[in-house]
Design a protein around this motif. Sequence first.
Motif, PDB file in Angstrom:
ATOM      1  N   ASP A   1      33.597  44.311  24.732  1.00  0.00           N
ATOM      2  CA  ASP A   1      33.892  43.168  25.177  1.00  0.00           C
ATOM      3  C   ASP A   1      33.358  43.174  26.655  1.00  0.00           C
ATOM      4  O   ASP A   1      32.770  42.406  27.162  1.00  0.00           O
ATOM      5  CB  ASP A   1      35.239  42.449  25.215  1.00  0.00           C
ATOM      6  N   ARG A   2      33.802  44.235  27.418  1.00  0.00           N
ATOM      7  CA  ARG A   2      33.511  44.307  28.784  1.00  0.00           C
ATOM      8  C   ARG A   2      31.941  44.325  28.960  1.00  0.00           C
ATOM      9  O   ARG A   2      31.393  43.697  30.052  1.00  0.00           O
ATOM     10  CB  ARG A   2      34.086  45.151  29.513  1.00  0.00           C
TER      11      ARG A   2
ATOM     12  N   VAL B   1      26.609  41.938  30.516  1.00  0.00           N
ATOM     13  CA  VAL B   1      25.190  41.660  29.933  1.00  0.00           C
ATOM     14  C   VAL B   1      24.966  40.015  30.321  1.00  0.00           C
ATOM     15  O   VAL B   1      23.896  39.540  30.740  1.00  0.00           O
ATOM     16  CB  VAL B   1      24.583  42.169  28.769  1.00  0.00           C
ATOM     17  N   LEU B   2      25.927  39.264  29.616  1.00  0.00           N
ATOM     18  CA  LEU B   2      26.029  37.754  29.613  1.00  0.00           C
ATOM     19  C   LEU B   2      25.959  37.371  31.132  1.00  0.00           C
ATOM     20  O   LEU B   2      25.154  36.387  31.334  1.00  0.00           O
ATOM     21  CB  LEU B   2      26.792  37.149  28.883  1.00  0.00           C
ATOM     22  N   GLN B   3      26.593  37.943  31.948  1.00  0.00           N
ATOM     23  CA  GLN B   3      26.609  37.611  33.500  1.00  0.00           C
ATOM     24  C   GLN B   3      25.260  37.719  34.039  1.00  0.00           C
ATOM     25  O   GLN B   3      24.985  37.087  35.060  1.00  0.00           O
ATOM     26  CB  GLN B   3      27.904  38.413  34.274  1.00  0.00           C
TER      27      GLN B   3
ATOM     28  N   LEU C   1      35.206  35.398  22.474  1.00  0.00           N
ATOM     29  CA  LEU C   1      35.177  35.198  24.028  1.00  0.00           C
ATOM     30  C   LEU C   1      35.152  33.944  24.339  1.00  0.00           C
ATOM     31  O   LEU C   1      35.786  33.378  25.199  1.00  0.00           O
ATOM     32  CB  LEU C   1      34.125  36.046  24.552  1.00  0.00           C
ATOM     33  N   GLU C   2      34.238  33.146  23.635  1.00  0.00           N
ATOM     34  CA  GLU C   2      34.176  31.630  23.893  1.00  0.00           C
ATOM     35  C   GLU C   2      35.104  30.956  23.667  1.00  0.00           C
ATOM     36  O   GLU C   2      35.764  30.007  24.588  1.00  0.00           O
ATOM     37  CB  GLU C   2      32.836  31.267  23.294  1.00  0.00           C
TER      38      GLU C   2
ATOM     39  N   VAL D   1      37.299  32.948  27.732  1.00  0.00           N
ATOM     40  CA  VAL D   1      37.026  34.102  28.701  1.00  0.00           C
ATOM     41  C   VAL D   1      35.635  33.742  29.102  1.00  0.00           C
ATOM     42  O   VAL D   1      35.312  34.135  30.287  1.00  0.00           O
ATOM     43  CB  VAL D   1      36.952  35.561  27.804  1.00  0.00           C
ATOM     44  N   ILE D   2      34.825  33.556  28.210  1.00  0.00           N
ATOM     45  CA  ILE D   2      33.369  32.752  28.378  1.00  0.00           C
ATOM     46  C   ILE D   2      33.658  31.382  28.745  1.00  0.00           C
ATOM     47  O   ILE D   2      33.765  30.584  27.686  1.00  0.00           O
ATOM     48  CB  ILE D   2      32.372  33.193  27.378  1.00  0.00           C
ATOM     49  N   ASP D   3      33.469  30.853  30.006  1.00  0.00           N
ATOM     50  CA  ASP D   3      33.826  29.268  30.223  1.00  0.00           C
ATOM     51  C   ASP D   3      32.560  28.541  30.012  1.00  0.00           C
ATOM     52  O   ASP D   3      32.850  27.271  30.210  1.00  0.00           O
ATOM     53  CB  ASP D   3      34.334  29.562  31.772  1.00  0.00           C
ATOM     54  N   GLY D   4      31.465  29.170  30.166  1.00  0.00           N
ATOM     55  CA  GLY D   4      30.277  28.143  29.936  1.00  0.00           C
ATOM     56  C   GLY D   4      29.059  28.913  30.267  1.00  0.00           C
ATOM     57  O   GLY D   4      29.310  30.279  30.600  1.00  0.00           O
TER      58      GLY D   4
END
Length: 152
Positions: free
Chosen positions: A9-10, A15-17, A45-46, A50-53
């Motif tokens: 998850d981390r 990667v997405l950040q 996560l969405e 955790v993933i806010d957008g």
Amino acid sequence: MPMTLDAIDRRILRVLQQDGRCPNNELARRVGLSPSPCLRRVRILEENGVIDGYGAVVDPGKLGYGVTAFVRIWLTGEDERQSEHFVNEIGKLSHVIEAHVLAGDCDFLLRVVAEDLSGLRRFQSECLARIKGVRSMKTDIPLLRVKKVGLP
């Protein structure tokens, strides 16, 4: 209650950040999963916030805002109405790109952009200082950003 994240998850979040547009197949390859479980984890996560957008990270300098400043604000009082008034007023100011209520010495911390130092001074005196209830402000100008985004 915080969601418990494992190492995968981390890795997904890191990667997405760095690249929020990373296609799922590439994301899966980079974190060591097959595409279906990777997509399932991203969705979880969405759904858990955790993933806010997702959004574009804009370089203020490319838009003519060559100066970034952190402005600490002290209000004349600590009542809720005065704080709400200040928050409403800075919400109207496009030069304020981030704002935080603080515990401690000052009441608010703002991240402000301006075209140059003269523009920053003008914005502070013509906009921020004129907001009812602002007692004082102090400005810090960063010289170099050494870290952008990341989770531990």
